[in-house]
Design an enzyme around this catalytic site. Structure first.
Site, PDB file in Angstrom:
ATOM      1  N   TYR A 193      -5.240  83.207   8.743  1.00  0.00           N
ATOM      2  CA  TYR A 193      -5.429  81.747   9.613  1.00  0.00           C
ATOM      3  C   TYR A 193      -3.878  81.877  10.258  1.00  0.00           C
ATOM      4  O   TYR A 193      -3.824  81.293  11.335  1.00  0.00           O
ATOM      5  CB  TYR A 193      -5.514  80.620   8.673  1.00  0.00           C
ATOM      6  CG  TYR A 193      -6.840  80.746   8.097  1.00  0.00           C
ATOM      7  CD1 TYR A 193      -8.135  80.507   8.833  1.00  0.00           C
ATOM      8  CD2 TYR A 193      -7.404  81.289   6.730  1.00  0.00           C
ATOM      9  CE1 TYR A 193      -9.348  80.534   8.395  1.00  0.00           C
ATOM     10  CE2 TYR A 193      -8.372  81.274   6.179  1.00  0.00           C
ATOM     11  CZ  TYR A 193      -9.736  81.074   7.051  1.00  0.00           C
ATOM     12  OH  TYR A 193     -10.924  80.833   6.422  1.00  0.00           O
ATOM     13  N   ASP A 221     -17.735  86.721   7.775  1.00  0.00           N
ATOM     14  CA  ASP A 221     -16.728  85.584   7.857  1.00  0.00           C
ATOM     15  C   ASP A 221     -15.334  86.343   8.578  1.00  0.00           C
ATOM     16  O   ASP A 221     -15.549  86.920   9.398  1.00  0.00           O
ATOM     17  CB  ASP A 221     -16.443  84.974   6.339  1.00  0.00           C
ATOM     18  CG  ASP A 221     -15.452  83.695   6.541  1.00  0.00           C
ATOM     19  OD1 ASP A 221     -15.817  82.842   6.872  1.00  0.00           O
ATOM     20  OD2 ASP A 221     -14.219  84.043   6.233  1.00  0.00           O
ATOM     21  N   TYR A 241      -9.328  72.165   8.151  1.00  0.00           N
ATOM     22  CA  TYR A 241      -8.858  73.194   7.384  1.00  0.00           C
ATOM     23  C   TYR A 241      -8.021  74.248   7.850  1.00  0.00           C
ATOM     24  O   TYR A 241      -6.836  74.580   7.212  1.00  0.00           O
ATOM     25  CB  TYR A 241      -9.970  73.727   6.335  1.00  0.00           C
ATOM     26  CG  TYR A 241     -10.901  74.891   7.131  1.00  0.00           C
ATOM     27  CD1 TYR A 241     -10.766  76.157   6.841  1.00  0.00           C
ATOM     28  CD2 TYR A 241     -11.809  74.669   8.009  1.00  0.00           C
ATOM     29  CE1 TYR A 241     -11.494  77.042   7.518  1.00  0.00           C
ATOM     30  CE2 TYR A 241     -12.374  75.359   8.687  1.00  0.00           C
ATOM     31  CZ  TYR A 241     -12.227  76.682   8.444  1.00  0.00           C
ATOM     32  OH  TYR A 241     -13.100  77.825   9.048  1.00  0.00           O
ATOM     33  N   HIS A 271     -23.561  79.421   3.988  1.00  0.00           N
ATOM     34  CA  HIS A 271     -22.357  80.649   4.738  1.00  0.00           C
ATOM     35  C   HIS A 271     -22.499  81.644   3.994  1.00  0.00           C
ATOM     36  O   HIS A 271     -22.331  82.892   4.766  1.00  0.00           O
ATOM     37  CB  HIS A 271     -21.107  79.700   4.659  1.00  0.00           C
ATOM     38  CG  HIS A 271     -19.969  80.570   5.138  1.00  0.00           C
ATOM     39  ND1 HIS A 271     -19.775  80.908   6.434  1.00  0.00           N
ATOM     40  CD2 HIS A 271     -18.817  81.236   4.642  1.00  0.00           C
ATOM     41  CE1 HIS A 271     -18.793  81.807   6.840  1.00  0.00           C
ATOM     42  NE2 HIS A 271     -18.128  81.704   5.638  1.00  0.00           N
TER      43      HIS A 271
END
Length: 321
Positions: A231, A101, A150, A294
């Protein structure tokens, strides 16, 4: 996991907590969102048994590592710098690297910036993608997927944290780790993504109540700002990465992804990894598609660990020859 050693190392201006076990060539395990070092507990034990020194840090902003509040402190240059400093403190010139990730994103850029420090790479879920010429990532994703996406919802400092605070940390983690929703993680207009995600009725076999509680306890202390700041630095990364536009990664790489990974279809991952562009940007690449989701390194822990071991052992043979 009582035989796993823990210590903190000062690197790149922060204190980084690491878990480690074993002796031999170094394998660095880099977790993603919203995990901690403990997401690798199966790999730590089994890779160490096969003769490796395995190190799994809590990345900047997570767990027992320092957590700067400013999103500007979370560019890929900071994150890669943390790992270079870690390697220096461990006295290692090179390491085998594994990333999942966001950990995969950091690992890709470690190979991009400092390929001399990486023997070989295994990444999960997130492929290396080319930098857009025209648009910053947040603008592009919001235009394509909407304001309920998101990542778009994570941008405003404090907003997602306030939304998360409506739930206890265990529930937040269950919603994020055990996503049971549409392939595209976008909430309807006016709905917070954490409210949109379902709370699973039960845990799958690959994650224990003990693990969820352990992570929840750490996030209760640290909060989620550090994790969300990855992010928030995405547009800044785009601005800073201009000099590497079109650059290739030549480190020997195995990319593993589950066919039920969230976004595998909606984000174009399937078409991208099966096409030619990915292989052009990462010429020394092997792609493995697995039946899974995931968090494939936990869900298919034994199979994934065998993939890591076989790949790294072949690299050793090539280096010896």
């Amino acid at each position: 996991m009582s035989d796993i050693k823990h210590r903190s190392i000062h690197t790149n201006g922060i204190w980084m907590h690491i878990a480690e076990k074993g002796e031999g060539p170094l394998i660095l395990l880099i977790h993603g969102f919203p995990s901690l070092w403990s997401t690798w507990k199966y790999q730590i034990t089994h890779l160490a048994k096969h003769g490796y020194h395995v190190v799994a840090p809590d990345m900047r902003g997570y767990g027992d590592s320092d957590c700067p509040m400013d999103p500007a402190s979370y560019t890929v240059f900071h994150l890669v710098g943390d790992l270079i400093g870690l390697l220096d403190q461990l006295g290692e010139q090179q390491a085998y690297v594994v990333g999942h990730d966001w950990g995969a994103q950091v690992a890709w850029h470690l190979c991009l910036f400092r390929p001399d420090r990486v023997k070989a790479l295994v990444t999960f879920g997130v492929p290396y993608r080319p930098r857009s010429k025209e648009s910053k990532p947040i603008e592009f994703m919001t235009k394509i997927f909407g304001e309920g996406f998101y990542i778009a919802q994570f941008q405003e400092l404090g907003k997602a944290e306030k939304s998360f605070a409506k739930y206890d940390c265990k529930t937040v983690l269950e919603k994020l780790l055990l996503i049971n929703g549409p392939d595209l993680l976008a909430a309807p207009p006016g709905v917070d993504i954490i409210d949109f995600l379902e709370t699973p009725a039960s845990l799958p076999s690959w994650v224990t109540e003990e693990e969820i509680n352990f992570c929840a306890e750490k996030f209760e202390k640290s909060g989620f700002t550090g994790a969300l700041n990855y992010y928030r630095a995405m547009d800044r990364n785009w601005e800073l990465l201009g000099p590497w536009h079109g650059a290739k990664i030549y480190v020997a790489t195995k990319f593993i992804v589950g066919d039920k990974d969230v976004g595998f279809q909606a984000f174009g991952t399937k078409d991208y990894i099966e096409g030619e562009e990915f292989k052009t940007l990462v010429p020394n690449l092997e792609v493995v598609l697995m039946d899974g989701h995931h968090f494939i390194h936990q869900e298919k822990a034994e199979q994934v660990t065998n993939e890591i071991l076989s790949f790294f052992s072949n690299i050793v043979n090539v280096l010896v020859i």
